[in-house]
Design an enzyme around this catalytic site. Structure first.
Site, PDB file in Angstrom:
ATOM      1  N   HIS A   1     -17.424  30.906  -7.197  1.00  0.00           N
ATOM      2  CA  HIS A   1     -17.557  29.792  -8.141  1.00  0.00           C
ATOM      3  C   HIS A   1     -17.389  28.501  -7.386  1.00  0.00           C
ATOM      4  O   HIS A   1     -16.592  28.443  -6.442  1.00  0.00           O
ATOM      5  CB  HIS A   1     -16.492  29.899  -9.252  1.00  0.00           C
ATOM      6  CG  HIS A   1     -16.842  29.101 -10.448  1.00  0.00           C
ATOM      7  ND1 HIS A   1     -16.623  27.751 -10.523  1.00  0.00           N
ATOM      8  CD2 HIS A   1     -17.440  29.463 -11.607  1.00  0.00           C
ATOM      9  CE1 HIS A   1     -17.057  27.321 -11.689  1.00  0.00           C
ATOM     10  NE2 HIS A   1     -17.575  28.330 -12.363  1.00  0.00           N
TER      11      HIS A   1
ATOM     12  N   ASP B   1     -19.085  35.432 -15.624  1.00  0.00           N
ATOM     13  CA  ASP B   1     -20.289  36.226 -15.881  1.00  0.00           C
ATOM     14  C   ASP B   1     -20.165  37.668 -15.427  1.00  0.00           C
ATOM     15  O   ASP B   1     -21.005  38.495 -15.767  1.00  0.00           O
ATOM     16  CB  ASP B   1     -21.494  35.578 -15.183  1.00  0.00           C
ATOM     17  CG  ASP B   1     -21.910  34.322 -15.910  1.00  0.00           C
ATOM     18  OD1 ASP B   1     -21.751  34.292 -17.129  1.00  0.00           O
ATOM     19  OD2 ASP B   1     -22.365  33.373 -15.252  1.00  0.00           O
TER      20      ASP B   1
HETATM   21  N1  ACO Z   1     -21.774  37.044  -2.551  1.00  0.00           N
HETATM   22  C1  ACO Z   1     -21.660  36.951  -1.182  1.00  0.00           C
HETATM   23  N2  ACO Z   1     -21.318  35.814  -0.529  1.00  0.00           N
HETATM   24  C2  ACO Z   1     -21.083  34.737  -1.262  1.00  0.00           C
HETATM   25  C3  ACO Z   1     -21.166  34.741  -2.676  1.00  0.00           C
HETATM   26  C4  ACO Z   1     -21.518  35.951  -3.312  1.00  0.00           C
HETATM   27  N3  ACO Z   1     -21.601  36.018  -4.628  1.00  0.00           N
HETATM   28  N4  ACO Z   1     -20.879  33.511  -3.145  1.00  0.00           N
HETATM   29  C5  ACO Z   1     -20.620  32.754  -2.081  1.00  0.00           C
HETATM   30  N5  ACO Z   1     -20.731  33.487  -0.939  1.00  0.00           N
HETATM   31  C6  ACO Z   1     -20.457  33.027   0.432  1.00  0.00           C
HETATM   32  C7  ACO Z   1     -21.554  32.149   0.977  1.00  0.00           C
HETATM   33  O1  ACO Z   1     -22.546  32.894   1.665  1.00  0.00           O
HETATM   34  C8  ACO Z   1     -20.800  31.202   1.858  1.00  0.00           C
HETATM   35  O2  ACO Z   1     -20.484  31.910   3.041  1.00  0.00           O
HETATM   36  P1  ACO Z   1     -20.405  31.118   4.476  1.00  0.00           P
HETATM   37  O3  ACO Z   1     -19.274  30.155   4.323  1.00  0.00           O
HETATM   38  O4  ACO Z   1     -20.166  32.200   5.489  1.00  0.00           O
HETATM   39  O5  ACO Z   1     -21.748  30.450   4.642  1.00  0.00           O
HETATM   40  C9  ACO Z   1     -19.458  30.977   1.140  1.00  0.00           C
HETATM   41  O6  ACO Z   1     -19.288  32.198   0.355  1.00  0.00           O
HETATM   42  C10 ACO Z   1     -19.442  29.765   0.218  1.00  0.00           C
HETATM   43  O7  ACO Z   1     -20.530  29.886  -0.698  1.00  0.00           O
HETATM   44  P2  ACO Z   1     -21.429  28.675  -1.202  1.00  0.00           P
HETATM   45  O8  ACO Z   1     -22.752  29.229  -1.624  1.00  0.00           O
HETATM   46  O9  ACO Z   1     -21.407  27.582  -0.184  1.00  0.00           O
HETATM   47  O10 ACO Z   1     -20.592  28.197  -2.464  1.00  0.00           O
HETATM   48  P3  ACO Z   1     -21.132  27.300  -3.643  1.00  0.00           P
HETATM   49  O11 ACO Z   1     -19.938  26.655  -4.233  1.00  0.00           O
HETATM   50  O12 ACO Z   1     -22.244  26.425  -3.178  1.00  0.00           O
HETATM   51  O13 ACO Z   1     -21.773  28.353  -4.660  1.00  0.00           O
HETATM   52  C11 ACO Z   1     -22.020  29.954  -6.379  1.00  0.00           C
HETATM   53  C12 ACO Z   1     -21.128  28.856  -5.752  1.00  0.00           C
HETATM   54  C13 ACO Z   1     -23.437  29.438  -6.584  1.00  0.00           C
HETATM   55  C14 ACO Z   1     -21.438  30.347  -7.733  1.00  0.00           C
HETATM   56  C15 ACO Z   1     -22.024  31.191  -5.424  1.00  0.00           C
HETATM   57  O14 ACO Z   1     -20.714  31.689  -5.271  1.00  0.00           O
HETATM   58  C16 ACO Z   1     -22.952  32.299  -5.910  1.00  0.00           C
HETATM   59  O15 ACO Z   1     -24.153  32.269  -5.599  1.00  0.00           O
HETATM   60  N6  ACO Z   1     -22.417  33.302  -6.712  1.00  0.00           N
HETATM   61  C17 ACO Z   1     -23.265  34.337  -7.266  1.00  0.00           C
HETATM   62  C18 ACO Z   1     -23.971  33.823  -8.510  1.00  0.00           C
HETATM   63  C19 ACO Z   1     -23.027  33.668  -9.683  1.00  0.00           C
HETATM   64  O16 ACO Z   1     -22.250  34.535 -10.004  1.00  0.00           O
HETATM   65  N7  ACO Z   1     -23.171  32.524 -10.381  1.00  0.00           N
HETATM   66  C20 ACO Z   1     -22.396  32.221 -11.575  1.00  0.00           C
HETATM   67  C21 ACO Z   1     -21.434  31.131 -11.322  1.00  0.00           C
HETATM   68  S1  ACO Z   1     -20.419  30.880 -12.758  1.00  0.00           S
HETATM   69  C22 ACO Z   1     -21.386  30.041 -13.831  1.00  0.00           C
HETATM   70  O17 ACO Z   1     -22.278  29.308 -13.524  1.00  0.00           O
HETATM   71  C23 ACO Z   1     -21.122  30.279 -15.210  1.00  0.00           C
END
Ligand code: ACO
Length: 428
Positions: free
Chosen positions: A307, A364
């Site tokens: 998140h 979610d």
């Molecule tokens: N699975 C694997 N790796 C992940 C995930 C995941 N679900 N989420 C983040 N990471 C990793 C990234 O690859 C990144 O790794 P790095 O530092 O080695 O490059 C690190 O964790 C940080 O992730 P970011 O994408 O930079 O974090 P951001 O805050 O931009 O994204 C997000 C947040 C979009 C929610 C992300 O965690 C994601 O894509 N989750 C899956 C989709 C999801 O569940 N979305 C719902 C969010 S809740 C809502 O909107 C109601």
């Protein structure tokens, strides 16, 4: 200037005021930075940018705290209902019994949608995703209520648009589902409460009434409350940004629905179930998918994990997990998907990759499991999220207008070509 931030650029010092919120969050007000120094701030994805001051929702991602108008989400989920929470978010205070009756009564009076909207619905193929239908139909409300386009509407007129939207969205949402399965639509039954009426429109057939199950109604109320607002997330920021151009409430919310549809935002609840199905079909080895999620060369992500703001746990996920257990027990459902979900959660929470990056299950991760148990089809999950989020979008749009916020317009750092002369086509 008392507390302030000092920025030194090219040897010159600039001072900017510090702004403190009621929960002691701090910001540096850099509105004058460009006019004074020529510099802008650069923050892709607005990861550290406060776009507004807001009195609606407080969230502390480090502590896992979420309050609507000061009330903890745990108390609201346990004691309130969705219509009451909608009133709280939109008007800022818990309603008295009379206020709640009035608000709820007005919503009931407006649940019918203009019959001509059915013609729009009929124009969609049955393959249309209900989120696309919902966004288009909400935008088309402007055609039926053109007075909503007037940015100088009185308070009473804005209130009427709010009531219409709260009332009609559940009719439109249920109809978008009926359209996708090729069934005739159901008209609202106003003797029913908000959630029961929605369930009736979703699940009754001309041949058969829908029997209201209090366990299901209770779960829907809880889910809608948990989704009702989440401060300046992607879809809410979209609503405020579109609204800042003086766009109508309906157009602004329609844009918010489109933003919510994305799988990185509200679309994640559908993506979670599809991922769990994929793992099941592949033999159920959750470790294999954990490895895929960690592999930077593999685009696979663990949907429902991570998140932007919660870096401890998502308090909504905790409530939903408990509710999921209760609903599955009460309905006597044994879903193999749940076992995979629990294995995945367990494995991820003990894996250094997820622990180091503070990737916890988000709202979610479990909401899809409850929706499935309640018989809500998978491509309606994000529509359910939109139903829940509506009062938050309305409250944020209303606050943005009342605070007379300027049109939203970020800046950029240009990285393209510098000026060059046009080359005639035969010389390229
Ligand atoms: N699975 C694997 N790796 C992940 C995930 C995941 N679900 N989420 C983040 N990471 C990793 C990234 O690859 C990144 O790794 P790095 O530092 O080695 O490059 C690190 O964790 C940080 O992730 P970011 O994408 O930079 O974090 P951001 O805050 O931009 O994204 C997000 C947040 C979009 C929610 C992300 O965690 C994601 O894509 N989750 C899956 C989709 C999801 O569940 N979305 C719902 C969010 S809740 C809502 O909107 C109601």
């Amino acid at each position: 200037m008392s507390e302030h931030a000092e920025i030194i650029l090219e040897g010159k010092s600039y001072k900017f005021p510090v702004v403190t919120g009621t929960e002691n969050e701090k910001a540096i007000d850099i509105a004058a930075l460009r006019s004074e120094s020529g510099y802008i701030t650069l923050d892709s994805g607005y990861k550290n940018t406060g776009a507004t001051k807001s009195a609606i929702t407080f969230l502390d991602g480090e502590q896992g705290i979420l309050h609507y108008r000061g009330y903890p989400i745990e108390q609201l989920a346990e004691k309130s209902n969705f219509v009451e929470v909608a009133y709280l978010l939109i008007y800022g205070a818990l309603p008295t019994a009379q206020e709640l009756e009035d608000f709820s009564g007005k919503i009931k009076m407006h649940t019918l949608v203009n019959e001509d909207m059915r013609k729009i619905l009929d124009g969609f193929p049955s393959t249309a995703h209900p989120m696309g239908i919902l966004s288009a139909m909400i935008s088309s409300l402007t055609a039926f209520y053109p007075e909503s386009l007037n940015p100088n509407q009185s308070k009473e007129e804005v209130d009427l648009s709010i009531i219409r939207l709260m009332a009609k969205i559940s009719t439109i949402a249920a109809w978008s589902y009926k359209n996708s399965v090729g069934h005739p639509v159901n008209y609202p039954k106003n003797k029913l409460d908000y959630c029961s009426n929605f369930l009736h429109m979703m699940f009754a057939f001309p041949t058969e009434d829908y029997e209201i199950n209090p366990v299901v109604v209770d779960a829907i109320n809880k889910l809608l409350i948990l989704h009702a607002d989440h401060e300046q997330n992607c879809s809410t920021s979209t609503v405020r940004l579109v609204g800042s151009a003086n766009a109508s409430l309906y157009s602004s919310v329609s844009a918010g629905i489109s933003a919510l549809w994305g799988p990185l935002h509200g679309g994640a609840n559908q993506a979670v179930i599809e991922m769990l199905e994929q793992i099941k079909a592949d033999g159920g080895d959750s470790k294999k998918f954990i490895a895929k999620a960690k592999d930077k060369d593999d685009p696979f992500r663990l949907m429902g994990f991570g998140h932007r703001v919660y870096k401890n746990f998502d308090p909504r996920a905790r409530i939903i997990k408990k509710a999921a257990d209760e609903v599955l027990t009460a309905l006597g459902i044994n879903d193999p998907i749940l076992t995979i979900a629990m294995e995945l959660e367990e494995a991820a929470l003990n894996d250094p990759y997820f622990v180091e990056r503070k990737l916890y299950p988000n709202v979610d991760f479990y909401s899809g499991i409850i929706y499935r148990a309640l018989g809500i089809p998978t491509d309606m999950f994000t529509v359910m999220f939109a139903l829940g989020r509506l009062p938050g979008w309305i409250a944020q749009w209303k606050e943005m207008r009342e605070q007379k916020e300027p049109i939203g317009r970020p800046r950029q750092i240009y990285t393209g070509e510098t000026e060059r002369n046009y080359v005639d086509i035969e010389k390229r």
